[in-house]
Write an enzyme that holds these catalytic residues in place. Structure first.
Site, PDB file in Angstrom:
ATOM      1  N   PRO A 212       3.511 -31.697   7.105  1.00  0.00           N
ATOM      2  CA  PRO A 212       4.676 -31.673   6.223  1.00  0.00           C
ATOM      3  C   PRO A 212       4.645 -30.461   5.294  1.00  0.00           C
ATOM      4  O   PRO A 212       3.578 -30.096   4.802  1.00  0.00           O
ATOM      5  CB  PRO A 212       4.544 -32.955   5.416  1.00  0.00           C
ATOM      6  CG  PRO A 212       3.682 -33.845   6.235  1.00  0.00           C
ATOM      7  CD  PRO A 212       2.783 -32.958   7.021  1.00  0.00           C
ATOM      8  N   GLU A 434     -18.849 -35.008 -15.497  1.00  0.00           N
ATOM      9  CA  GLU A 434     -18.272 -33.806 -14.884  1.00  0.00           C
ATOM     10  C   GLU A 434     -19.284 -32.666 -14.841  1.00  0.00           C
ATOM     11  O   GLU A 434     -19.380 -31.961 -13.838  1.00  0.00           O
ATOM     12  CB  GLU A 434     -17.009 -33.366 -15.636  1.00  0.00           C
ATOM     13  CG  GLU A 434     -15.869 -34.388 -15.628  1.00  0.00           C
ATOM     14  CD  GLU A 434     -15.474 -34.877 -14.242  1.00  0.00           C
ATOM     15  OE1 GLU A 434     -15.642 -34.118 -13.257  1.00  0.00           O
ATOM     16  OE2 GLU A 434     -14.998 -36.022 -14.121  1.00  0.00           O
ATOM     17  N   ASP A 509     -15.907 -41.249  -6.388  1.00  0.00           N
ATOM     18  CA  ASP A 509     -16.927 -40.352  -5.837  1.00  0.00           C
ATOM     19  C   ASP A 509     -17.728 -41.062  -4.753  1.00  0.00           C
ATOM     20  O   ASP A 509     -17.994 -40.502  -3.692  1.00  0.00           O
ATOM     21  CB  ASP A 509     -17.905 -39.922  -6.940  1.00  0.00           C
ATOM     22  CG  ASP A 509     -17.211 -39.110  -8.021  1.00  0.00           C
ATOM     23  OD1 ASP A 509     -16.173 -38.509  -7.712  1.00  0.00           O
ATOM     24  OD2 ASP A 509     -17.724 -39.093  -9.154  1.00  0.00           O
TER      25      ASP A 509
HETATM   26  P1  ADP Z   1       8.739 -29.085   6.880  1.00  0.00           P
HETATM   27  O1  ADP Z   1      10.074 -29.207   7.529  1.00  0.00           O
HETATM   28  O2  ADP Z   1       7.701 -28.492   7.770  1.00  0.00           O
HETATM   29  O3  ADP Z   1       8.256 -30.325   6.225  1.00  0.00           O
HETATM   30  P2  ADP Z   1      10.194 -27.365   5.168  1.00  0.00           P
HETATM   31  O4  ADP Z   1      10.730 -26.380   6.143  1.00  0.00           O
HETATM   32  O5  ADP Z   1      11.127 -28.402   4.710  1.00  0.00           O
HETATM   33  O6  ADP Z   1       8.882 -28.036   5.715  1.00  0.00           O
HETATM   34  O7  ADP Z   1       9.612 -26.574   3.943  1.00  0.00           O
HETATM   35  C1  ADP Z   1       9.837 -26.964   2.636  1.00  0.00           C
HETATM   36  C2  ADP Z   1      10.009 -25.749   1.760  1.00  0.00           C
HETATM   37  O8  ADP Z   1       8.803 -25.035   1.637  1.00  0.00           O
HETATM   38  C3  ADP Z   1      10.997 -24.780   2.322  1.00  0.00           C
HETATM   39  O9  ADP Z   1      12.280 -25.067   1.909  1.00  0.00           O
HETATM   40  C4  ADP Z   1      10.527 -23.457   1.783  1.00  0.00           C
HETATM   41  O10 ADP Z   1      11.101 -23.202   0.550  1.00  0.00           O
HETATM   42  C5  ADP Z   1       9.045 -23.658   1.587  1.00  0.00           C
HETATM   43  N1  ADP Z   1       8.306 -23.009   2.658  1.00  0.00           N
HETATM   44  C6  ADP Z   1       7.541 -23.602   3.578  1.00  0.00           C
HETATM   45  N2  ADP Z   1       6.983 -22.705   4.405  1.00  0.00           N
HETATM   46  C7  ADP Z   1       7.435 -21.500   4.011  1.00  0.00           C
HETATM   47  C8  ADP Z   1       7.236 -20.157   4.484  1.00  0.00           C
HETATM   48  N3  ADP Z   1       6.454 -19.895   5.516  1.00  0.00           N
HETATM   49  N4  ADP Z   1       7.858 -19.178   3.828  1.00  0.00           N
HETATM   50  C9  ADP Z   1       8.652 -19.435   2.777  1.00  0.00           C
HETATM   51  N5  ADP Z   1       8.890 -20.657   2.289  1.00  0.00           N
HETATM   52  C10 ADP Z   1       8.280 -21.684   2.887  1.00  0.00           C
HETATM   53 ZN    ZN Z   2     -16.821 -37.839 -10.441  1.00  0.00          ZN
END
Ligand code: ADP
Ligand code: ZN
Ligand code: MG
Length: 620
Positions: A212, A434, A509
């Site tokens: 994701p 920590e 942990d």
């Molecule tokens: P996925 O569909 O893989 O979950 P998204 O395409 O929705 O991810 O990405 C979410 C946001 O993260 C995008 O709208 C963009 O702004 C940013 N993002 C992710 N990868 C890139 C990339 N390689 N370059 C620029 N922005 C990115």
């Molecule tokens: Zn700890």
């Protein structure tokens, strides 16, 4: 947009208004033309006489006309006067003797029974009609407000026109190989002839696989943008609704729409929501709706003719659960894997997301990229956004390096909770805990580099010791696992050493340390000789996204005991090791903790300075 909006025939509501209006007019007309009323008027003031007087007058030839209407008798005399009377309902004209053929009086019997009936029920009838129309109207109103329920067969794909997709490949940072593969797809869409002339088949489906936030959706949009074609996007979960059969009909609708708009791209996000292995056992098995939807997608893709210039791009982060039928040639046979960005890509992504913000001078994005190992594009976008928010909150005109640093911490560790009040003792315990992590981690050769220690509460944690992994590590050695366990136990060891008592603060942990040890034994063949190079436990596909696949036990009681023994022994050994390190450096533990209690946070350089007793070389 216009294509998806269901057409609301305006003239229909007009029709209803006209009908209602017409009904009202008809009703008043009926009551106006009611004959009873008009004749009643004429006889309204007529003097009333007895029925026997009428009979006498009749036989004497005094009347010109007698009208009998129900039980009322209206009489016009030859002199033009009017009289009225009432008769018994059983009395008929002949019984009253008014049927003498030699008599010149006109006797009129208005048998208005049938007419009466109609007049009587007409208002009721109209009222009924009115109610029915009213109900229909009401229902239509409700239906319109719940148009999703009414038009559930229609695809909910959001249609973006060719001009609307503004994303280009330059907006997607990094991912050079993936982009290269997709350049081809863009070319297919732009110049299909070039390929069909030679006899090359244009691919129908491309599957983007990646975790994701790695930019799958972004990339798909960029393909549409580069090719200048419409982009139909729908999420797999949108196919699966509460009504069985809706998914399949949505698919049909979506593909029909796409074919009309070809060339174009259909983007199916989260295809694993519908594309899971069919007929599997367990909760997910035999989900009719999903199966039908998937079948429909496959049927539609098979039904594409060579001229149909529609390319289906699907995205998933769970390629392992996809139905094999989806991956067959002629379907999603092109698979593009999108990895989490490496150092260089992260810097580029950060740069893309500085473009729409006012950045201060001397911003070093490379440093930020170094600190964000393992984060995906979406996280980086989030960081830059948080940085801008920090800047705005601080009433700054531009985003500074410090703002970005704060944002990284917030995104990586959760927001600070300075309002959480800990007792003085709790704070002391947290600080020792920590610093224990920090010292042990620092002394273990394979441990990730220490980055920061903090006793400001964040998210769920009371304090945090932040280690940053080195870049580009794709494999992990046994020693690294052991060092990691040792570092995790350092917190608890420090608590025991200083306070001789144990709190619940270390439970997370311990959980993580145990998990690492168990994985060593069960998955990586790093257990002792009894376990050998065998993996234990069989992975089963998970039913729900985000939940780790459960493991079925495929080993004996004896091996189960061996695994447990290994885990316990490993944890014990590393705990003793951590305790030993802290005992040796107890004075350092004390002095560093003292400083930390004052400063609340401490970075690596400050830590090293106190620990080694000499000024650390400033690391860039
Ligand atoms: P996925 O569909 O893989 O979950 P998204 O395409 O929705 O991810 O990405 C979410 C946001 O993260 C995008 O709208 C963009 O702004 C940013 N993002 C992710 N990868 C890139 C990339 N390689 N370059 C620029 N922005 C990115
Ligand atoms: Zn700890
Ligand atoms: Mg997405």
């Amino acid at each position: 947009m216009a294509a998806t909006k269901s057409r609301q025939p305006k003239n229909k509501s007009w029709l209803i208004s006209i009908l209602l209006f017409g009904t009202l007019i008809a009703m008043s007309l009926v009551s106006l033309t009611n004959p009873q009323r008009s004749s009643d008027k004429k006889f309204a003031d007529a003097p009333e006489v007895s029925i026997s007087q009428i009979t006498r007058g009749y036989s004497e030839g005094k009347f010109s006309k007698i009208s009998v209407r129900d039980n009322k008798v209206f009489v016009e005399t030859v002199t033009g006067a009017v009289l009225q009377s009432y008769k018994e309902s059983r009395d008929t004209v002949s019984q009253l003797g008014w049927n003498d053929p030699s008599n010149a009086t006109v006797v009129e019997v208005e048998n208005r029974e049938a007419q009466n009936m109609l007049v009587a029920i007409l208002p009721d009838l109209l009222f009924l009609l009115l109610v029915i129309f009213g109900l229909i109207w009401l229902f239509r109103g409700i239906a319109r407000s719940q148009s999703t329920a009414m038009s559930f067969g229609k695809s909910r794909a959001k249609v973006a026109d060719a001009t609307q997709v503004k994303t280009r490949f330059k907006d997607v940072a990094g991912m050079e190989e993936s982009k290269e593969e997709l350049v081809e797809v863009v070319d297919f869409l732009k110049n299909p002839k070039k390929y069909t002339v030679i006899g090359a088949k244009i691919p129908k489906g491309v599957l983007l696989v990646g975790q994701p936030g790695t930019g799958k959706t972004l990339l798909a949009r960029a393909v549409a943008g580069e090719a200048g074609v419409p982009f139909f996007s729908i999420a797999g979960s949108e196919f699966v609704e509460m009504f069985v059969g809706v998914g399949a009909s949505r698919v049909r609708d979506l593909f029909a729409k796409a074919k009309r708009n070809s060339p174009c791209i259909i983007f199916i996000d989260e295809i694993d929501a519908v594309g899971r292995q069919r007929g599997g056992a367990g909760f997910g098995g035999g989900h009719d709706e999903r199966e039908q939807t998937l079948n429909q997608i496959l049927t539609e893709m098979d039904g594409f003719e060579q001229e149909t210039n529609v390319i289906v791009i699907a995205a998933t982060n769970r390629p392992d659960v996809l139905d094999q039928a989806l991956l067959r040639p002629g379907r999603f046979d092109r698979r593009i894997f999108i990895d989490k960005p490496d150092l260089e890509a992260r810097e580029k992504i950060l740069e893309v997301h500085t473009k729409n913000k006012k950045m201060g001078k001397n911003i070093n994005l490379n440093v930020i990229a170094q600190k964000t190992v393992g984060l995906a594009g979406a996280d980086l976008e989030n960081i830059m956004n948080e940085a801008a928010i920090f800047a705005a909150k601080g009433k700054n005109k531009t985003v500074s390096q410090k703002d970005i640093d704060n944002a990284v911490e917030k995104v990586a560790l959760g927001p600070e909770k300075r309002s959480r009040k800990l007792s003085e003792k709790e704070v002391r315990i947290t600080a020792y805990h920590e610093v224990g992590h920090a010292i042990v981690g620092h002394l273990c050769p394979e441990s990730d580099a220490l980055h920061k220690i903090s006793i400001v509460s964040r998210g769920n944690a009371l304090g945090v010791t932040w280690f940053l992994p080195q870049e580009d590590q794709f494999t992990t050695s046994k020693q690294k696992f052991l060092d990691e366990i040792c570092g995790l136990l350092g917190g608890r060891a420090a608590e025991e050493l200083i306070f001789k008592e144990i709190t619940t603060g270390a439970s997370n942990d311990l959980e993580r340390a145990s998990a690492i040890a168990r994985n060593m034994a069960m998955r990586y063949g790093m257990g002792d000789d009894d376990l050998g190079l065998v993996t234990y436990g069989e992975k089963q596909g998970s039913m729900f996204q985000g939940v780790d696949p459960s493991t079925a036990r495929n080993y004996s009681e004896e091996q189960a005991r061996n695994i447990d023994d290994f885990v316990r022994d490993t944890i014990n050994k590393q705990y003793t090791r951590a305790l030993g390190m802290l005992k040796k450096h107890k004075t350092k533990l004390e002095s560093i903790t003292k400083t930390l209690l004052k400063t609340e946070t401490m970075d690596k350089d400050e830590f090293v300075e106190i620990f080694t007793g000499k000024k650390a070389k400033k690391r860039k």
